[in-house]
Design a protein around this motif. Sequence first.
Motif, PDB file in Angstrom:
ATOM      1  N   ILE A   1      21.763 -16.974 -18.858  1.00 62.78           N
ATOM      2  CA  ILE A   1      21.005 -16.187 -17.883  1.00 62.78           C
ATOM      3  C   ILE A   1      21.164 -14.701 -18.190  1.00 62.78           C
ATOM      4  O   ILE A   1      22.097 -14.291 -18.885  1.00 62.78           O
TER       5      ILE A   1
ATOM      6  N   ASP B   1      15.289 -21.469 -21.576  1.00 61.76           N
ATOM      7  CA  ASP B   1      14.572 -22.103 -20.469  1.00 61.76           C
ATOM      8  C   ASP B   1      15.186 -21.658 -19.148  1.00 61.76           C
ATOM      9  O   ASP B   1      16.418 -21.533 -19.039  1.00 61.76           O
ATOM     10  N   SER B   2      14.345 -21.461 -18.146  1.00 61.16           N
ATOM     11  CA  SER B   2      14.852 -21.173 -16.806  1.00 61.16           C
ATOM     12  C   SER B   2      15.219 -22.456 -16.065  1.00 61.16           C
ATOM     13  O   SER B   2      15.919 -22.416 -15.058  1.00 61.16           O
TER      14      SER B   2
ATOM     15  N   SER C   1      18.570 -19.031 -13.274  1.00 67.83           N
ATOM     16  CA  SER C   1      18.024 -20.336 -13.644  1.00 67.83           C
ATOM     17  C   SER C   1      18.245 -21.317 -12.505  1.00 67.83           C
ATOM     18  O   SER C   1      19.007 -21.045 -11.565  1.00 67.83           O
TER      19      SER C   1
ATOM     20  N   ALA D   1      13.490 -17.122 -12.752  1.00 65.11           N
ATOM     21  CA  ALA D   1      13.268 -16.399 -14.001  1.00 65.11           C
ATOM     22  C   ALA D   1      13.108 -14.901 -13.751  1.00 65.11           C
ATOM     23  O   ALA D   1      13.630 -14.073 -14.509  1.00 65.11           O
ATOM     24  N   GLU D   2      12.408 -14.541 -12.695  1.00 65.68           N
ATOM     25  CA  GLU D   2      12.218 -13.133 -12.362  1.00 65.68           C
ATOM     26  C   GLU D   2      13.548 -12.457 -12.049  1.00 65.68           C
ATOM     27  O   GLU D   2      13.736 -11.268 -12.321  1.00 65.68           O
TER      28      GLU D   2
ATOM     29  N   THR E   1      11.241 -21.878 -22.743  1.00 66.55           N
ATOM     30  CA  THR E   1      11.579 -20.834 -23.699  1.00 66.55           C
ATOM     31  C   THR E   1      10.350 -20.354 -24.474  1.00 66.55           C
ATOM     32  O   THR E   1       9.411 -21.124 -24.725  1.00 66.55           O
TER      33      THR E   1
ATOM     34  N   GLY F   1       9.273 -21.733 -16.861  1.00 70.09           N
ATOM     35  CA  GLY F   1      10.654 -22.055 -17.174  1.00 70.09           C
ATOM     36  C   GLY F   1      10.927 -22.467 -18.596  1.00 70.09           C
ATOM     37  O   GLY F   1      12.047 -22.827 -18.925  1.00 70.09           O
TER      38      GLY F   1
END
Length: 354
Positions: free
Chosen positions: A304, A328-329, A204, A199-200, A53, A51
């Motif tokens: 996102i 970041d997620s 988020s 993330a996939e 960056t 998660g």
Amino acid sequence: MKPWGSMRLNIYGGSHEKRIGLAMELPKGLRLDDEIIYRDIERRRGGSGAGVTSRAEKDAPVYLSGVSDGVTTGDTLRVEFENSDVDPRDYERTAFMPRPSHCDYPAYVKYGSIPPGGGIFSGRMTLPLVFAGAVARQLLLQRGITVGGHYREIGGVWDSPFDPLGVDVYTLEKLRGSGFPVLNEDVRGAMEKRIGEAAERGDSVGGSVELCALGLPVGMGGPLWEGLESSIASIMYAVPGVKGVEFGAGFDLAGMQGSAANDGLRTEGGRIAFESNNSGGINGGMANGAPVIMRAAFRPTPSIALPQHTVNLKEGRNAVITSAGRHDSCIAIRGLAAAEAALCLGILDCAEGL
């Protein structure tokens, strides 16, 4: 921007400007502890965990004034950090398209443009905040005050809460030294899985952190805007993504009766003790001697990869946007270090004799 607090903290720069920095008024003679400073900076960086960056910055502080041979001089402490891994091209195509739930639209109306990467509103600006918090942490330690925290919830996965009356310094120090601070190690895998799955999908998740401060003298703080809660909340909401703050039982108090919510007192060995800590260690804006316990809720990262509705402000038409750049997620992961910094600063702002 107006300086904040009794130490007159000012933070400046922007996410994609050449550098960011801070100015802070500090007493003369404080030896800056590099271990504390670099440890908190590294915690904010988040490493290569889930998660976080992919933006890679050195985050090395450059001292411009206010320190000599590692000791504060009494002059204004000025520190800057270089932004070397920036890519404004990520934001060129969206210069007139506000990203949903970002500062973009109100910033465009107020300042006439959308700042690349969020500018001073970006999570990047938590770096100077964390530096200032690390300095505040040192000053608090000199007063016997220890601050720490853990991930309370990530993407709907919950960690165990602090024991409201049983938190100790060892627990807080152990959490600060952890690469993934939770009280129940069994939840780490599930938390990381929720972040990875989001993330996939190009999405988020949100999260919350629980913080604790030990050793505050009874009576620290005061009424109205001099209160501990007022000071802490005012700087806690400076952390991008924080959308909720509560102390003690917080919003749960609204559903309780006074007989259950009140924290009874008794004597133990000639000292005052509490039977519960629903107040979170604060009454009337003042520390009451129990552990100060609070939580901060972080929204899901608004940047996102999924398509979202927006408006092209230049052309005056509806549009669809996907967020480019490196994000970041789950901002709560790195946000914990920033929230701890805010708590340290909020407490120090109420300390006498700074």
